[in-house]
Design a protein around this motif. Sequence first.
Motif, PDB file in Angstrom:
ATOM      1  N   TYR A  46       9.431   5.762 -14.475  1.00  7.34           N
ATOM      2  CA  TYR A  46      10.192   6.616 -15.378  1.00  7.34           C
ATOM      3  C   TYR A  46      11.681   6.605 -14.996  1.00  7.34           C
ATOM      4  O   TYR A  46      12.037   6.176 -13.901  1.00  7.34           O
ATOM      5  CB  TYR A  46       9.647   8.040 -15.349  1.00  7.34           C
ATOM      6  CG  TYR A  46       8.371   8.198 -16.150  1.00  7.34           C
ATOM      7  CD1 TYR A  46       8.405   8.696 -17.454  1.00  7.34           C
ATOM      8  CD2 TYR A  46       7.138   7.854 -15.620  1.00  7.34           C
ATOM      9  CE1 TYR A  46       7.237   8.841 -18.200  1.00  7.34           C
ATOM     10  CE2 TYR A  46       5.971   7.985 -16.353  1.00  7.34           C
ATOM     11  CZ  TYR A  46       6.029   8.484 -17.647  1.00  7.34           C
ATOM     12  OH  TYR A  46       4.875   8.613 -18.385  1.00  7.34           O
TER      13      TYR A  46
ATOM     14  N   SER B 148       9.607   3.800 -18.777  1.00 10.97           N
ATOM     15  CA  SER B 148      10.067   4.815 -19.727  1.00 10.97           C
ATOM     16  C   SER B 148      11.443   5.302 -19.286  1.00 10.97           C
ATOM     17  O   SER B 148      11.735   5.366 -18.084  1.00 10.97           O
ATOM     18  CB  SER B 148       9.090   5.984 -19.798  1.00 10.97           C
ATOM     19  OG  SER B 148       9.590   7.024 -20.598  1.00 10.97           O
TER      20      SER B 148
ATOM     21  N   ARG C 105       1.199  10.012 -21.229  1.00  9.81           N
ATOM     22  CA  ARG C 105       2.583  10.410 -21.513  1.00  9.81           C
ATOM     23  C   ARG C 105       2.674  11.914 -21.802  1.00  9.81           C
ATOM     24  O   ARG C 105       3.647  12.557 -21.425  1.00  9.81           O
ATOM     25  CB  ARG C 105       3.129   9.606 -22.701  1.00  9.81           C
ATOM     26  CG  ARG C 105       3.535   8.193 -22.328  1.00  9.81           C
ATOM     27  CD  ARG C 105       4.017   7.399 -23.532  1.00  9.81           C
ATOM     28  NE  ARG C 105       5.104   8.065 -24.248  1.00  9.81           N
ATOM     29  CZ  ARG C 105       6.375   8.042 -23.864  1.00  9.81           C
ATOM     30  NH1 ARG C 105       6.731   7.414 -22.749  1.00  9.81           N
ATOM     31  NH2 ARG C 105       7.303   8.649 -24.578  1.00  9.81           N
TER      32      ARG C 105
ATOM     33  N   SER D  27       6.544  14.017 -25.480  1.00 12.81           N
ATOM     34  CA  SER D  27       5.724  12.851 -25.811  1.00 12.81           C
ATOM     35  C   SER D  27       5.471  12.737 -27.305  1.00 12.81           C
ATOM     36  O   SER D  27       4.992  11.714 -27.779  1.00 12.81           O
ATOM     37  CB  SER D  27       4.383  12.920 -25.084  1.00 12.81           C
ATOM     38  OG  SER D  27       3.611  14.017 -25.577  1.00 12.81           O
TER      39      SER D  27
ATOM     40  N   SER E 218       2.331   5.934 -29.308  1.00 18.12           N
ATOM     41  CA  SER E 218       2.702   5.650 -27.926  1.00 18.12           C
ATOM     42  C   SER E 218       3.685   4.488 -27.911  1.00 18.12           C
ATOM     43  O   SER E 218       3.988   3.899 -28.949  1.00 18.12           O
ATOM     44  CB  SER E 218       1.454   5.314 -27.104  1.00 18.12           C
ATOM     45  OG  SER E 218       0.848   4.127 -27.592  1.00 18.12           O
TER      46      SER E 218
END
Length: 289
Positions: free
Chosen positions: A152, A168, A224, A232, A245
Motif C-alpha cells: 500500500y 495500491s 480491500r 474500498s 476491485s
Amino acid sequence: QVSSVERKCIAPQGYSLPSAFCLFCTARPRVHRAMASSIAKLVKPLDWISGAVLVARDAVPAAYSQTGLSQGVEKSELRPGDHIYAWRLGHTYQHHGIVVRTEACASSCQHQVLRCCSIVHFRPPAGGERGCIEVTSLAQFAEGREVCRVRYEVQDAEFYLRRAGCVSTERPDPWPLVTFRALGLLRASPEGSPGSAAAVTLDGDEEAEVEYDLLTKNSELLARWCQLGAASGLRHFRSAETARSLQTSHGRFIRLGLGAVAVTAAGAAVVAVATGAVTVGGSSAAAAV
C-alpha cells in the motif's frame, strides 16, 4: 528414388521437408529449392518468438525475484492484518485474503493448521457449493503457489506499471482494525457452515447474505474492504452493496486491451521485417540489410 545429396539440398539450415517435396525436387530442383528457402524464411521468425517465450517463462520469474521487486513472502514474515494473495490459473488472476493469526512454527511445518497461520478469505463457488467467507490455513489458501503481500501507499508510477491488485496507492487502516473487520465477517449458519447466515451490525441494520460475484463481490474486494473500510467502495461488505476491485475495474480492462494491441502490432512488425514484407525506400528491409 531420391539420393541423399538431393535430400540435403532441399532442407537448408536444418529444416527437413516431407518426402513428397523430395520427389518434386528431382523433377524441378530449382523450384523446390526456392520453395524450401521461402518456407525457411517464414518459419525462422516463429522459431525466434517461440524461443523467446520459453526463455522468458523460465528466466523472468528468477530475474524478477533477484531485483527486490518481487512481493513474495515467507510464512515467518506474515503478520496479522497483512493483505496477501496467490496467483490462480498461472498468472491470470489473484486470490486475496487477510491474515488474522500467525504463530512461530518449526521449519518442517507445512502450514496446514489454523493455529500456525489463519487466513480469512472469500472462497469462490466450486463443485456445486456456494461461495462463502471462511477462515482457512495458509497451505489451503496458497494451493501450492507463492504467497505475496499487497503493498500500500505506492507511487502512481509503480501503481500503473504493476499488475492490477498487486499494489495500491491508498493508505490502509491500522492492523488491529483490519483484523477486527476480517473476523467480523465470519458468521455461523444454523447448519454450522460459515459465511451464509445474515447478522446484525452494531448500528442495528440487518446484514444481507453475501453472494460471491466474480466482478463486484470477490476475494480482493473483501481484503480491500478490511484494509480501507468505506474507501474500498463499500460501507458494509455484508450488504447488497457492490463495487469493482482493482482487478475488475474498467480501467484495468482498457489497459489490457491497449497492451494486447501493442504486443500484437509489435509481433506483426517483427515478422514482417524478418520476412522482407516491409519495404524501405522501395526495397525490402531484408534486401536493405
